[in-house]
Design a protein around this motif. Sequence first.
Motif, PDB file in Angstrom:
ATOM      1  N   LEU A 132      17.266 -12.250 -10.456  1.00 17.07           N
ATOM      2  CA  LEU A 132      18.637 -12.204  -9.963  1.00 17.07           C
ATOM      3  C   LEU A 132      18.663 -12.281  -8.439  1.00 17.07           C
ATOM      4  N   SER A 133      17.709 -11.631  -7.796  1.00 17.83           N
ATOM      5  CA  SER A 133      17.613 -11.701  -6.335  1.00 17.83           C
ATOM      6  C   SER A 133      17.428 -13.143  -5.872  1.00 17.83           C
ATOM      7  N   ARG A 134      16.529 -13.835  -6.512  1.00 14.28           N
ATOM      8  CA  ARG A 134      16.272 -15.238  -6.150  1.00 14.28           C
ATOM      9  C   ARG A 134      17.523 -16.096  -6.387  1.00 14.28           C
ATOM     10  N   GLN A 135      18.200 -15.856  -7.498  1.00 14.97           N
ATOM     11  CA  GLN A 135      19.419 -16.606  -7.795  1.00 14.97           C
ATOM     12  C   GLN A 135      20.484 -16.346  -6.729  1.00 14.97           C
ATOM     13  N   LEU A 136      20.693 -15.089  -6.386  1.00 16.87           N
ATOM     14  CA  LEU A 136      21.690 -14.751  -5.368  1.00 16.87           C
ATOM     15  C   LEU A 136      21.357 -15.396  -4.027  1.00 16.87           C
ATOM     16  N   LYS A 137      20.108 -15.290  -3.623  1.00 11.62           N
ATOM     17  CA  LYS A 137      19.691 -15.840  -2.325  1.00 11.62           C
ATOM     18  C   LYS A 137      19.866 -17.356  -2.276  1.00 11.62           C
ATOM     19  N   ASN A 138      19.707 -18.018  -3.419  1.00 14.86           N
ATOM     20  CA  ASN A 138      19.808 -19.475  -3.446  1.00 14.86           C
ATOM     21  C   ASN A 138      21.213 -19.992  -3.727  1.00 14.86           C
ATOM     22  N   GLU A 139      22.097 -19.162  -4.258  1.00 15.86           N
ATOM     23  CA  GLU A 139      23.420 -19.635  -4.660  1.00 15.86           C
ATOM     24  C   GLU A 139      24.570 -19.125  -3.799  1.00 15.86           C
ATOM     25  N   ILE A 140      24.391 -18.006  -3.124  1.00 11.85           N
ATOM     26  CA  ILE A 140      25.488 -17.437  -2.335  1.00 11.85           C
ATOM     27  C   ILE A 140      25.222 -17.713  -0.860  1.00 11.85           C
TER      28      ILE A 140
END
Length: 116
Positions: A51-59
Motif C-alpha cells: 500500500l505504501s508503494r501504491q500511495l507513493k506512486n499514485e498520489i
Amino acid sequence: MAVGRRPAPDLGRVVFEEAGGIAEVLAACDAGRVDLAILDGEAQPTGGMGLSRQLKNEITDCPPIVVTVRRRDDRWLATWSQADAVLVHPLDPVGAAETVAEVLRAAAAADAPVVR
C-alpha cells in the motif's frame, strides 16, 4: 498508540484516524486528510508495504509514510515500499515517537517556502 498524542514538544497534538481497509486509506490520503500514514506491513490481505508503494506512486502530494514490520530483517523491504521510515514490533514508545517526529519535521521542512 505507541507514538502517543504528542510525539515531541515542538510538534502539535496528533489526531489518529483509523482505517479499516485499503479504500479508506486511499480516500483519506487522496483527499489530503493525512499528514502522516502509519501502515501495518503485516496486514492481510494487502500489507502496508504494498500500500505504501501504491500511495507513493499514485498520489501526487503523498503524505510521508511509516511502515511497521514484525521482523528486523524485513526493514529492507521499506526501500522497495518507498516508506519514509520503518518501525519494528514490539514498538518502543520512545523510538516510535522519535521516528514519527523526525518524519513530520522532515515533511514540514520540505513544504516550507524557500527564502532567498
